[in-house]
Design an enzyme around this catalytic site. Structure first.
Site, PDB file in Angstrom:
ATOM      1  N   PHE A 129     -18.682  61.210 -24.035  1.00  0.00           N
ATOM      2  CA  PHE A 129     -19.914  60.519 -24.752  1.00  0.00           C
ATOM      3  C   PHE A 129     -19.602  58.883 -25.015  1.00  0.00           C
ATOM      4  CE2 PHE A 129     -23.011  59.905 -28.134  1.00  0.00           C
ATOM      5  CZ  PHE A 129     -24.134  60.249 -27.743  1.00  0.00           C
ATOM      6  N   ASP A 198     -12.755  65.145 -29.816  1.00  0.00           N
ATOM      7  CA  ASP A 198     -14.018  65.170 -30.351  1.00  0.00           C
ATOM      8  C   ASP A 198     -14.595  66.501 -30.028  1.00  0.00           C
ATOM      9  OD1 ASP A 198     -16.803  64.845 -30.679  1.00  0.00           O
ATOM     10  OD2 ASP A 198     -16.667  62.814 -29.561  1.00  0.00           O
ATOM     11  N   TYR A 223     -24.590  67.619 -37.294  1.00  0.00           N
ATOM     12  CA  TYR A 223     -26.101  67.804 -37.004  1.00  0.00           C
ATOM     13  C   TYR A 223     -26.460  68.763 -35.914  1.00  0.00           C
ATOM     14  CZ  TYR A 223     -25.011  63.460 -34.629  1.00  0.00           C
ATOM     15  OH  TYR A 223     -24.476  62.607 -33.588  1.00  0.00           O
ATOM     16  N   LYS A 224     -25.539  69.218 -34.866  1.00  0.00           N
ATOM     17  CA  LYS A 224     -25.655  69.867 -34.036  1.00  0.00           C
ATOM     18  C   LYS A 224     -25.648  71.551 -34.319  1.00  0.00           C
ATOM     19  CE  LYS A 224     -23.950  66.393 -30.787  1.00  0.00           C
ATOM     20  NZ  LYS A 224     -24.857  65.849 -30.162  1.00  0.00           N
ATOM     21  N   ARG A 377     -30.943  69.799 -20.233  1.00  0.00           N
ATOM     22  CA  ARG A 377     -30.154  70.552 -21.027  1.00  0.00           C
ATOM     23  C   ARG A 377     -30.636  71.521 -21.803  1.00  0.00           C
ATOM     24  NH1 ARG A 377     -26.316  66.783 -24.813  1.00  0.00           N
ATOM     25  NH2 ARG A 377     -28.083  66.487 -25.734  1.00  0.00           N
TER      26      ARG A 377
HETATM   27  C1  LIG Z   1     -19.416  64.048 -27.817  1.00  0.00           C
HETATM   28  C2  LIG Z   1     -20.070  63.204 -28.812  1.00  0.00           C
HETATM   29  N1  LIG Z   1     -19.544  62.294 -29.800  1.00  0.00           N
HETATM   30  C3  LIG Z   1     -20.135  61.416 -30.543  1.00  0.00           C
HETATM   31  C4  LIG Z   1     -21.332  61.697 -30.679  1.00  0.00           C
HETATM   32  C5  LIG Z   1     -22.287  60.831 -31.811  1.00  0.00           C
HETATM   33  O1  LIG Z   1     -21.660  60.241 -32.598  1.00  0.00           O
HETATM   34  P1  LIG Z   1     -22.324  59.683 -34.024  1.00  0.00           P
HETATM   35  O2  LIG Z   1     -22.854  60.926 -34.918  1.00  0.00           O
HETATM   36  O3  LIG Z   1     -21.418  58.734 -34.744  1.00  0.00           O
HETATM   37  O4  LIG Z   1     -23.448  59.092 -33.623  1.00  0.00           O
HETATM   38  C6  LIG Z   1     -21.966  62.533 -29.731  1.00  0.00           C
HETATM   39  C7  LIG Z   1     -23.691  62.569 -30.078  1.00  0.00           C
HETATM   40  O5  LIG Z   1     -24.554  63.111 -29.429  1.00  0.00           O
HETATM   41  C8  LIG Z   1     -21.478  63.385 -29.090  1.00  0.00           C
HETATM   42  O6  LIG Z   1     -22.084  64.151 -28.207  1.00  0.00           O
END
Ligand SMILES: Cc1ncc(COP(=O)(O)O)c(C=O)c1O
Length: 418
Positions: A129, A198, A223-224, A377
């Site tokens: 990401f 992550d 939030y996912k 997706r």
């Molecule tokens: C793998 C991954 N890392 C980080 C993030 C986003 O991070 P943040 O919450 O700091 O915007 C996302 C957002 O979709 C993500 O899919």
């Protein structure tokens, strides 16, 4: 699997089906985007109202103690811990994934430099990401490190005695492919390198065992699949052997050993509390707590193993049915076919119309999303999705493709958020 009755039967025997009633389900919608923004639990607005009217409205400042606001970041961390295989008091909720990644990558770089001052290499994956890569680029510039990006299949080959830190997203946001956390972590440790995971697309989606894998650091969003609400705060986990070795770089007062002593000099709190920076967002955290409580309830229905098992069945059925019903319309599978290598997501590609097909599908009440380049997706959240949703979604997809509704100009103009 060739008629709707097959899916109705699966719904009738689904042990997780009672959990669907915990969510606010928009009418006439099949929501296949819980991998981007989870559906709102019914308890969330009730909790928000209570916090606003009573704790903030009536009790005001007293609520920091009376409602225990001050301990929300640690309390929520402990509610996330069983979902990611962390011990108690090892996880804290704060800030965003991007900020928490900055903190842990900084810490990992400092530990790596102490161990092997000559090692300069941070490795990540090309399709990681973007925020992860941007944060890594910033820290590389500060500490004279180099960032090497490799293909997912080549990770094994770059784990050697040059590697300082490996930064990977456990479940790829574009394909839903899962890395073998245990194997990669132990391979990196054999070369005395550190690994950051992550967990944005893993937490609440697949079982994770950070302690069992002896991982070094982890971050993730809520939030996912955790359904914490738009922009809800993220979490950070640091292995107990590292947590007090390094002072993370964002040394705000909430990470101080005694914030209310108002001392002039910074002294980090012991343990993961030191990864806090500023005042926690109480409204957002309170709402998130009601979402995490749904996962506590889910433990009574088999917990994460049962959730992931259902996700594997939902995604396998979606792939099989889409390949049968939508054959000849140019779709191809981007996600791994093997359910053990796939998280709760199916990604398809289309050579010319991926964005427009998703938009046409949304217009028919089936919500997925689009990611560059050319990826449709579909996220499958077992807590609120039914097997019949798979059937109905594929039938809508087929009708969009057959009727070529997606070729209308209305569906091709890209909006800011895709
Ligand atoms: C793998 C991954 N890392 C980080 C993030 C986003 O991070 P943040 O919450 O700091 O915007 C996302 C957002 O979709 C993500 O899919």
């Amino acid at each position: 699997m060739t008629n709707r009755a097959f899916y109705e039967n699966l719904d009738a025997i689904d042990p997780l089906s009672p959990l669907r009633s915990e969510f606010h389900l928009p009418p006439d919608t099949i929501y296949l985007d819980g991998n981007s923004l989870g559906i709102m639990p019914l308890a969330a607005p009730i909790r928000a109202k209570q916090v606003m009217l009573q704790e903030w409205g009536d009790d005001l400042i007293a609520s920091w103690n009376k409602a225990d606001w001050i301990n929300l970041p640690m309390r929520l961390g402990n509610k996330i811990a069983p979902l990611i295989g962390a011990g108690q008091d090892e996880t804290v909720v704060c800030d965003s994934t991007s900020l928490n990644l900055y903190k842990v990558l900084y810490s990992a770089i400092q530990i790596a430099r102490k161990r092997h001052p000559a090692r300069r290499k941070i490795v990540s994956e090309k399709t990681n990401f973007p925020t992860d890569l941007y944060i890594a680029q910033s820290l590389c510039a500060q500490f004279d490190m180099s960032l090497e990006l490799v293909d997912g299949e080549a990770i094994d080959s770059i784990i050697n005695d040059d590697l300082a830190v490996l930064l990977l997203t456990h479940v790829n946001y574009r394909s839903g492919a899962i890395y073998d956390m245990a194997q990669i972590t132990s391979q990196a440790h054999a070369h005395n390198a550190l690994v950051i995971w992550d967990l944005c697309h893993s937490a609440g989606s697949i079982p994770v065992d950070l302690c069992g894998c002896q991982a070094d650091f982890a971050v993730g969003c809520t939030y996912k699949f955790l359904n914490g609400g738009p922009g809800s705060p993220a979490f950070v986990w640091v292995h107990p052997q590292h947590v007090d070795q390094i002072t993370q770089p964002l040394t705000g007062w909430m990470g101080h050993a005694t914030p209310f002593a108002f001392e002039t000099d910074y002294q980090p709190a012991a343990g993961i509390r030191s990864y806090l920076c500023g005042t926690p967002s109480i409204l957002a955290m309170s709402v998130l707590e009601s979402s995490l409580d749904v996962f506590l309830k889910a433990q009574g229905y088999g917990g994460m193993p049962a959730i992931y098992k259902k996700a594997q069945t939902l995604t396998s059925l979606f792939i099989q049915l889409a390949e049968k019903e939508c054959a000849g319309f140019g779709l191809s599978l981007v996600s791994p076919r093997d359910p053990e290598k796939r998280a709760s997501q199916v990604s398809l590609s289309h050579p010319e119309g991926a964005y427009a097909i998703i938009q046409a599908l949304i217009a028919q009440g089936v919500v997925g999303d689009y990611r560059e380049p050319g990826v449709l997706r579909f996220g499958f959240t077992p807590l609120y999705l039914r097997y019949t949703d798979v059937w109905d979604a594929v039938m809508q997809l087929k009708s969009v493709l057959q009727g070529e509704a997606w070729r209308s100009d209305t569906f091709s103009a890209k909006q800011t958020v895709t």
